[in-house]
Design a protein around this motif. Structure first.
Motif, short mmCIF file in Angstrom:
data_model
loop_
_atom_site.label_atom_id
_atom_site.label_comp_id
_atom_site.label_asym_id
_atom_site.label_seq_id
_atom_site.Cartn_x
_atom_site.Cartn_y
_atom_site.Cartn_z
N SER A 393 89.70 44.57 83.08
CA SER A 393 90.04 44.18 81.72
C SER A 393 90.43 42.72 81.64
O SER A 393 90.07 42.01 80.70
CB SER A 393 91.20 45.05 81.21
OG SER A 393 90.85 46.41 81.28
N TYR A 394 91.19 42.27 82.64
CA TYR A 394 91.59 40.86 82.68
C TYR A 394 90.37 39.96 82.77
O TYR A 394 90.26 38.95 82.07
CB TYR A 394 92.52 40.63 83.88
CG TYR A 394 92.96 39.19 84.05
CD1 TYR A 394 94.10 38.71 83.41
CD2 TYR A 394 92.24 38.31 84.85
CE1 TYR A 394 94.52 37.40 83.56
CE2 TYR A 394 92.64 37.00 85.01
CZ TYR A 394 93.78 36.54 84.37
OH TYR A 394 94.18 35.24 84.52
N VAL A 395 89.42 40.34 83.63
CA VAL A 395 88.19 39.56 83.77
C VAL A 395 87.43 39.53 82.45
O VAL A 395 86.96 38.47 82.02
CB VAL A 395 87.31 40.14 84.90
CG1 VAL A 395 85.93 39.49 84.89
CG2 VAL A 395 87.98 39.94 86.25
N TYR A 396 87.31 40.67 81.82
CA TYR A 396 86.58 40.74 80.55
C TYR A 396 87.23 39.85 79.50
O TYR A 396 86.56 39.08 78.79
CB TYR A 396 86.53 42.19 80.05
CG TYR A 396 85.94 42.33 78.67
CD1 TYR A 396 84.56 42.41 78.50
CD2 TYR A 396 86.76 42.38 77.55
CE1 TYR A 396 84.02 42.53 77.23
CE2 TYR A 396 86.23 42.50 76.28
CZ TYR A 396 84.85 42.58 76.13
OH TYR A 396 84.33 42.69 74.87
N THR A 397 88.56 39.94 79.39
CA THR A 397 89.27 39.15 78.38
C THR A 397 89.08 37.66 78.62
O THR A 397 88.78 36.90 77.69
CB THR A 397 90.78 39.48 78.42
OG1 THR A 397 90.96 40.88 78.30
CG2 THR A 397 91.51 38.77 77.30
N LEU A 398 89.24 37.24 79.87
CA LEU A 398 89.14 35.82 80.18
C LEU A 398 87.70 35.33 80.04
O LEU A 398 87.46 34.19 79.61
CB LEU A 398 89.66 35.56 81.59
CG LEU A 398 90.22 34.15 81.85
CD1 LEU A 398 91.30 33.80 80.84
CD2 LEU A 398 90.78 34.06 83.26
N ALA A 399 86.74 36.18 80.39
CA ALA A 399 85.34 35.80 80.22
C ALA A 399 85.03 35.55 78.75
O ALA A 399 84.33 34.58 78.40
CB ALA A 399 84.43 36.90 80.77
#
Length: 543
Positions: A393-399
Motif C-alpha cells: 500500500s505504501y508503494v502504491y500511494t507513493l507511486a
C-alpha cells in the motif's frame, strides 16, 4: 455463528414423509425455560438424550453415534449460567450438530466461565482473557472464542461488545489474517473525507464530526472502537513546552505477573489533532453536558425516531457509531461523491492500520503493546500478517504521488482534480526541464556528474518520455520484481528482530542495541519501498 441459535418446532403432521419445521431465533431468559423443557423432552423421545438424564440433572448424556457424550454441569456457584448453558447445549443439538463438537465447545465455555468469573467486564478480566487466548494455538483459541461469543449472544449479555473486541481477532486468525479493505479504497475514503470537511455545511459537519475524529485519531493511536467511544470530555492536556496529550480510557494497574505489561493511558498527540478535538468540544457545547467526548445528544439531533429507551443517554455507543459510519457511506460517499463500489472500512480497521504503521516505522513490541493497550507482548503478533499488505500500500500511494508530481509539473492547473489526473495521464515533455542529459532509457534532468544514486530508476531526476516507456518496460519490471522480493525478505527480517528482542517488563526497558538494529532495518525497508515506488510509478504510466 448465530444461525444455530434457533428453535426448531416439529409440526405433528408430515407431507410425503418429510417433517415440517417452524424455525425462529431464540435467546435465553427465565421466561423461555418452558420452551427448553419441551425441547429436552422432544430430544429424549427421539432417543437423542439418554433415558436416565433429567432436565436439571448434574449429568446430561447425549447420543454420539454408538455411544453417549457426557455433559457434566458442575457450575454450582453460578446456577443461572449453569441453567443457561444447559439450554444452549439443547439448542445446539436441536440444530443437528454433532455431539462431539458440542461437547468440545461446552467444555471450553466452562473454562471461559471460570476464567472470567462468570463473564465480568472489567479491564483486568478482559486482559486476562486476551492473554490466555494469545497463548493458545490458533485452532484452540478460535474454538474457545467462537462459542464464547455465541453463548454471550444467546444470553443477550450486556458485555457482548467488549468481549467481541477481545475474541474476534482469534476467530479470524486461524485460517487467515483478517482481511482489510483494498488500500486504494482506503485512500479514496481518506480523500473523500478530507474533501467533505472542506465543503460540508454546519449541519453536516456536526453530524459526521465523530467520523472525522475517529479517522484522524485511531489511525495513529491503536485504539479499540469501544475505547474511542468512551474517551472522556476532559481528555486533553498541554504540558510545559507546548506538548499536547490525550488520555485514553484504559485502566492503569500494576502487572499481576512477570509476563504482563504496565499500560499507559496518556499519549502525546500533535497540535493538529489537539485543535481538532477542541473544535468538536466547542461545537457540541450547545448540547446538554456529557462526561464523554462524543456527544450523544448532538447525534440524537439527526435521528428520525425518539430513542427514549436508551439505557445511557449520555454515552455514544459503539453500535451508534457503526450506524453513523454506515450513514456516512450512504449519505456522503455514495450520494454526494458518487462512489458506490468501495469496500467498507469498519470501526476496528483503523486499529490495524495504526499497529502496522508503527511496525513498519521500527517501533518495538513493548512500545506498541503499551500504546495499543496489550498486556501481553504476543497479543500483537497476529497483526504481522498485514505488514505485506501495508508495504504494498505504501508503494502504491507513493507511486501515485510521484505520478502526480510529474503530471502537475508538466501540465500545471491550479484547479486540477486528483482522479481526472490519475485516469487521463497527461503527456510529458522535455521542454519542461531547464536541463537534461541523455542516459540509458531516458534523461537525467540534473547532471550525471552530480549523481549520488547510481541507478537512474531510483532517482527523482530521471525522466522517461512517454514515447520511450515501452522500450524501458522490461528494464523497469526487472527492478520492480527484484525489489519486491527484497522487501519481503526485509519484512521477515524485521519480524524476527522484533520477536527476538529482549524486554524487561518490570522496568519497561528493552535492548538499545536491538532497537538500533530494528530502526536501521526499518530505514532500509523504507529505502526499498521508496525505490520501488519510483520504478512502479513509471510502469503505471505505461499501463
Amino acid at each position: 455463528m448465530k444461525e444455530t441459535l434457533v428453535q426448531r418446532e416439529l409440526v405433528t403432521h408430515t407431507i410425503k414423509n418429510r417433517f415440517i419445521e417452524s424455525i425462529g431465533f431464540i435467546s435465553y431468559s427465565p421466561k423461555t425455560l418452558e420452551i427448553f423443557n419441551r425441547l429436552f423432552e422432544e430430544l429424549k423421545d427421539r432417543g437423542i438424550i439418554a433415558p436416565e438424564s433429567t432436565f436439571n440433572g448434574r449429568e446430561l448424556k447425549i447420543r454420539n453415534k454408538d455411544s453417549y457424550g457426557n455433559f457434566i454441569f458442575d457450575l454450582d456457584m453460578y446456577p443461572d449460567l449453569q441453567q443457561a448453558l444447559r439450554c444452549w447445549v439443547l439448542l445446539k443439538k436441536s440444530a443437528s450438530l454433532s455431539t462431539s463438537f458440542i461437547l468440545g465447545a461446552f467444555n471450553k465455555l466452562k473454562s471461559a466461565i471460570f476464567l472470567t468469573t462468570a463473564f465480568k467486564s472489567d479491564e483486568n478480566t478482559l486482559a486476562s482473557l486476551d492473554q490466555y487466548l494469545s497463548n493458545l494455538t490458533p485452532r484452540v483459541s478460535k474454538n474457545m472464542a467462537e462459542p464464547l461469543l455465541e453463548f454471550l449472544s444467546f444470553l443477550n449479555h450486556s458485555s457482548f461488545e467488549r468481549y467481541h473486541e477481545v475474541c474476534s481477532p482469534y476467530i479470524y486468525r486461524m485460517v487467515t489474517v483478517r482481511e482489510l479493505p483494498p488500500y486504494k479504497d482506503i485512500l479514496i475514503f481518506d480523500d473523500i473525507l478530507n474533501r467533505f470537511v472542506n465543503v460540508c455545511n454546519e449541519q453536516e459537519k456536526l453530524r459526521f464530526f465523530p467520523i472525522v475524529l475517529w479517522w484522524k485519531i485511531t489511525r495513529i493511536i491503536p485504539m479499540r472502537p469501544s475505547e474511542f467511544c468512551s474517551i472522556q470530555r476532559d481528555c486533553l492536556s498541554v504540558a510545559h513546552g507546548g506538548k499536547y496529550f490525550i488520555i485514553i480510557p484504559r485502566e492503569k494497574r500494576k502487572p499481576r505477573n512477570s509476563c504482563e505489561i504496565e499500560l499507559t493511558d496518556t499519549l502525546q498527540i500533535n497540535a493538529e489533532t489537539y485543535l481538532l478535538i477542541q473544535e468538536y468540544i466547542d461545537l457540541t457545547s450547545q448540547f446538554p453536558p456529557t462526561p464523554f467526548l462524543l456527544s450523544y445528544m448532538a447525534y440524537r439531533e439527526f435521528l428520525r425516531y425518539s430513542p427514549d429507551s436508551k439505557i445511557n443517554p449520555e454515552r455514544f455507543s459503539l453500535n451508534q457509531f457503526s450506524l453513523l459510519l454506515d450513514h456516512f457511506y450512504s449519505k456522503v460517499i455514495i450520494k454526494k461523491f458518487h462512489r458506490s463500489n468501495l469496500a467498507r472500512i469498519t470501526p476496528g480497521d483503523t486499529r490495524h492500520f495504526a499497529f502496522c504503521n508503527m511496525m513498519l516505522q521500527g517501533f518495538n513490541m513493548l512500545s506498541i503493546a503499551r500504546m495499543g493497550g496489550h498486556h501481553s507482548l504476543h497479543s500483537q503478533m497476529h497483526y504481522h500478517g498485514h505488514l505485506d499488505h501495508f508495504a504494498e500500500s505504501y508503494v502504491y500511494t507513493l507511486a501515485q504521488s510521484h505520478r502526480m508530481d510529474r503530471i502537475t509539473f508538466s501540465n500545471y492547473d491550479a484547479n486540477f482534480n486528483f482522479r481526472e489526473l490519475v485516469t487521463k495521464g497527461k503527456l510529458y515533455d522535455l521542454s519542461n526541464f531547464n536541463e537534461f542529459h541523455e542516459v540509458d532509457y531516458g534523461y537525467c534532468t540534473d547532471h550525471p556528474a552530480r549523481c549520488e544514486i547510481g541507478d537512474c530508476r531510483f532517482c527523482k531526476h530521471f525522466f522517461i518520455p512517454r514515447q520511450d516507456l515501452q522500450h524501458a518496460m522490461k528494464w523497469l519490471k526487472d527492478s520492480s520484481d527484484s525489489l519486491g522480493t527484497r522487501i519481503k525478505e526485509q519484512l521477515n527480517f524485521i519480524k524476527r528482530l522484533v520477536k527476538d528482542m529482549v524486554y524487561n517488563l518490570k522496568t519497561l526497558e528493552y535492548q538499545y542495541s536491538a532497537q538500533e538494529n530494528l530502526s536501521s532495518a526499518a530505514n532500509e525497508l523504507k529505502r526499498m519501498l521508496d525505490q520501488k515506488s519510483l520504478v512502479d510509478s513509471w510502469m503505471e504510466d505505461e499501463q
